[in-house]
Design a protein around this motif. Structure first.
Motif, PDB file in Angstrom:
ATOM      1  N   SER A  17       0.820  -1.160   0.092  1.00 42.81           N
ATOM      2  CA  SER A  17      -0.064  -0.019  -0.120  1.00 42.81           C
ATOM      3  C   SER A  17       0.885   1.624   0.187  1.00 42.81           C
ATOM      4  N   LYS A  18       1.975   1.214   0.829  1.00 47.89           N
ATOM      5  CA  LYS A  18       2.910   2.476   0.855  1.00 47.89           C
ATOM      6  C   LYS A  18       3.382   2.645  -0.413  1.00 47.89           C
ATOM      7  N   ASN A  19       3.756   1.794  -1.203  1.00 47.41           N
ATOM      8  CA  ASN A  19       4.423   1.554  -2.480  1.00 47.41           C
ATOM      9  C   ASN A  19       3.389   2.409  -3.706  1.00 47.41           C
ATOM     10  N   LEU A  20       2.263   2.120  -3.482  1.00 48.41           N
ATOM     11  CA  LEU A  20       1.155   2.400  -4.401  1.00 48.41           C
ATOM     12  C   LEU A  20       0.642   3.881  -4.194  1.00 48.41           C
ATOM     13  N   VAL A  21       0.735   4.063  -2.830  1.00 46.20           N
ATOM     14  CA  VAL A  21       0.682   5.581  -2.596  1.00 46.20           C
ATOM     15  C   VAL A  21       1.554   6.487  -3.172  1.00 46.20           C
ATOM     16  N   ARG A  25       1.363   9.528  -6.011  1.00 45.80           N
ATOM     17  CA  ARG A  25       1.637  10.733  -5.570  1.00 45.80           C
ATOM     18  C   ARG A  25       2.602  11.384  -6.637  1.00 45.80           C
ATOM     19  N   LEU A  26       3.648  10.460  -7.291  1.00 43.71           N
ATOM     20  CA  LEU A  26       4.743  11.025  -8.070  1.00 43.71           C
ATOM     21  C   LEU A  26       4.428  10.917  -9.535  1.00 43.71           C
ATOM     22  N   ILE A  27       3.371  10.032  -9.978  1.00 40.74           N
ATOM     23  CA  ILE A  27       3.216   9.833 -11.305  1.00 40.74           C
ATOM     24  C   ILE A  27       3.212  10.904 -12.304  1.00 40.74           C
ATOM     25  N   ASP A  28       2.721  11.946 -11.904  1.00 34.79           N
ATOM     26  CA  ASP A  28       2.525  12.962 -12.809  1.00 34.79           C
ATOM     27  C   ASP A  28       3.808  13.907 -12.750  1.00 34.79           C
ATOM     28  N   GLU A  29       4.327  14.085 -11.693  1.00 35.29           N
ATOM     29  CA  GLU A  29       5.572  15.057 -11.580  1.00 35.29           C
ATOM     30  C   GLU A  29       7.014  14.457 -11.703  1.00 35.29           C
ATOM     31  N   GLU A  30       7.049  13.273 -11.241  1.00 34.02           N
ATOM     32  CA  GLU A  30       8.390  12.591 -11.157  1.00 34.02           C
ATOM     33  C   GLU A  30       7.921  10.883 -11.709  1.00 34.02           C
ATOM     34  N   PRO A  31       7.692  10.811 -12.828  1.00 36.21           N
ATOM     35  CA  PRO A  31       7.248   9.391 -13.228  1.00 36.21           C
ATOM     36  C   PRO A  31       8.289   8.340 -13.017  1.00 36.21           C
ATOM     37  N   GLU A  32       9.468   8.685 -13.291  1.00 39.39           N
ATOM     38  CA  GLU A  32      10.342   7.698 -13.247  1.00 39.39           C
ATOM     39  C   GLU A  32      10.594   7.307 -11.609  1.00 39.39           C
ATOM     40  N   GLN A  33      10.386   8.162 -10.779  1.00 38.82           N
ATOM     41  CA  GLN A  33      10.452   7.578  -9.135  1.00 38.82           C
ATOM     42  C   GLN A  33       9.078   6.798  -9.057  1.00 38.82           C
ATOM     43  N   ALA A  34       8.135   7.310  -9.764  1.00 37.11           N
ATOM     44  CA  ALA A  34       6.799   6.522  -9.429  1.00 37.11           C
ATOM     45  C   ALA A  34       6.980   5.034 -10.005  1.00 37.11           C
ATOM     46  N   TYR A  35       7.725   4.837 -11.110  1.00 33.65           N
ATOM     47  CA  TYR A  35       8.123   3.641 -11.857  1.00 33.65           C
ATOM     48  C   TYR A  35       8.709   2.661 -10.896  1.00 33.65           C
ATOM     49  N   ALA A  36       9.813   3.455 -10.214  1.00 36.53           N
ATOM     50  CA  ALA A  36      10.646   2.540  -9.540  1.00 36.53           C
ATOM     51  C   ALA A  36       9.684   1.890  -8.029  1.00 36.53           C
ATOM     52  N   ALA A  55       1.339  -0.411 -11.778  1.00 37.86           N
ATOM     53  CA  ALA A  55       2.627  -0.704 -12.590  1.00 37.86           C
ATOM     54  C   ALA A  55       2.564  -0.451 -14.134  1.00 37.86           C
ATOM     55  N   GLY A  56       1.350  -0.920 -14.629  1.00 33.38           N
ATOM     56  CA  GLY A  56       0.951  -0.478 -16.142  1.00 33.38           C
ATOM     57  C   GLY A  56       1.045   1.023 -16.221  1.00 33.38           C
ATOM     58  N   ALA A  61       3.738   6.071 -18.218  1.00 39.16           N
ATOM     59  CA  ALA A  61       3.915   7.394 -17.776  1.00 39.16           C
ATOM     60  C   ALA A  61       5.491   7.703 -18.315  1.00 39.16           C
ATOM     61  N   THR A  62       6.142   6.705 -18.364  1.00 39.89           N
ATOM     62  CA  THR A  62       7.686   6.694 -18.728  1.00 39.89           C
ATOM     63  C   THR A  62       7.950   6.127 -20.259  1.00 39.89           C
ATOM     64  N   GLN A  63       6.824   6.007 -20.769  1.00 43.63           N
ATOM     65  CA  GLN A  63       6.855   5.468 -22.358  1.00 43.63           C
ATOM     66  C   GLN A  63       7.384   4.377 -22.418  1.00 43.63           C
ATOM     67  N   LYS A  64       7.299   3.351 -21.716  1.00 48.64           N
ATOM     68  CA  LYS A  64       7.719   1.998 -21.589  1.00 48.64           C
ATOM     69  C   LYS A  64       6.531   1.313 -22.120  1.00 48.64           C
ATOM     70  N   TYR A  65       6.113   1.363 -23.341  1.00 52.67           N
ATOM     71  CA  TYR A  65       4.758   1.118 -23.998  1.00 52.67           C
ATOM     72  C   TYR A  65       4.688  -0.282 -23.771  1.00 52.67           C
ATOM     73  N   SER A  66       5.631  -1.068 -24.265  1.00 52.81           N
ATOM     74  CA  SER A  66       5.403  -2.743 -24.023  1.00 52.81           C
ATOM     75  C   SER A  66       5.152  -3.192 -23.162  1.00 52.81           C
ATOM     76  N   GLU A  67       6.177  -2.829 -21.904  1.00 55.25           N
ATOM     77  CA  GLU A  67       5.774  -3.132 -20.532  1.00 55.25           C
ATOM     78  C   GLU A  67       4.588  -2.864 -20.047  1.00 55.25           C
ATOM     79  N   ALA A  68       3.922  -1.525 -20.221  1.00 54.33           N
ATOM     80  CA  ALA A  68       2.727  -1.035 -19.915  1.00 54.33           C
ATOM     81  C   ALA A  68       1.547  -1.998 -20.274  1.00 54.33           C
ATOM     82  N   LEU A  69       1.715  -2.358 -21.692  1.00 56.33           N
ATOM     83  CA  LEU A  69       0.688  -3.188 -22.206  1.00 56.33           C
ATOM     84  C   LEU A  69       0.693  -4.589 -21.481  1.00 56.33           C
TER      85      LEU A  69
END
Length: 272
Positions: A17-21, A25-36, A55-56, A61-69
């Protein structure tokens, strides 16, 4: 999501839950950190649909489209929901496969989407048409009851903006200006740059009001200092052309002959 996490041991559920929060929180401003953070959650609970979905979106958000799909497909299999269908189609666009996105726009899953999802699918389909260079087809794709409606919904500004942008790309400037204006009416939160696009069409140039006149004066002083520095450098370079760097122990060394002015200066110095 909370219900899904309840299937996990308490300590693990809290960690996930902590990681999903943090992802949210970060996906719009810091997408790479959100991805981590999403990768951590994925390692902890890959069998939870909400984790696969998060995760998708982080990969998207980091343009890893194959992984997102791949993650969106996994989440869809787990839940049976078609909610992610439009973003899955957009991943196909990101992978350079607009024809697959258009094929998905014609699948029965689209009819199961709510109104917001259907509008999103229309936006993706129009984008796929533009990817293929079919501007007029993209414009027609966006023409819909939702576009014509005066009712403002959460998706209204984006739909109008996409339509205005397509019109402008097709060279229909007057119509584009009208629809950028309508976008502004619906875009209360400033989610689009419709105001800037309108200004560009009207030839308006913005001046940065934060520039201080004292800064400009300071720039002039800096220019004067730069001129003085340049003069000193030039003088030093001229001096280096006249001076001869040597080693007095060098047998081939021959000292330069002094000019009369230098001799006079030496004599005056001796007298002093």
């Amino acid at each position: 999501m909370r219900q899904e996490l309840l299937s996990l041991p308490k300590g693990l559920a809290e960690e996930v839950s902590k990681n999903l929060v943090m992802v949210a929180r970060l996906i719009d401003e810091e997408p790479e950190q959100a991805y981590a953070y999403s990768r951590i959650a994925l390692r902890l609970a890959s069998r939870v649909a909400a984790v696969r979905e998060a995760a998708g979106f982080a990969a998207y958000a980091t343009q890893k489209y194959s992984e997102a799909l791949a993650e969106f497909r996994a989440a869809k299999r787990m839940t049976g929901s078609v909610e992610l269908w439009p973003v899955m189609a957009d991943c196909e666009r990101g992978l350079g496969r607009p024809e697959r996105a258009l094929a998905m726009a014609g699948e029965p899953e689209v009819q199961k989407l709510d109104k917001a999802g259907q509008v999103e699918m229309r936006l993706v389909a129009a984008g796929a048409r533009r990817d293929q260079g079919q501007l007029e087809a993209a414009i027609v794709t966006l023409q819909s009851p939702e576009l014509a409606s005066n009712s403002v919904q959460p998706w209204t500004a984006r739909l109008r903006y996409a339509y205005a942008d397509a019109l402008l790309a097709a060279g229909r400037e007057d119509e584009a200006r009208e629809w950028f204006g309508k976008t502004l009416e619906a875009d209360k939160d400033g989610a689009t740059d419709a105001s800037d696009r309108l200004a560009e069409l009207d030839g308006v140039e913005f001046v940065d009001a934060s520039i201080d006149l004292s800064d400009l004066a300071g720039d002039e002083d800096d220019d004067d200092e730069d001129d003085e520095d340049a003069a000193e450098i030039a003088a030093a370079e001229r001096a280096s052309d006249v001076a001869e760097y040597y080693d007095e122990d060098d047998e081939e060394y021959e000292p330069l002959e002094q000019s009369e002015a230098d001799v006079d200066a030496d004599v005056e110095g001796d007298k002093a």
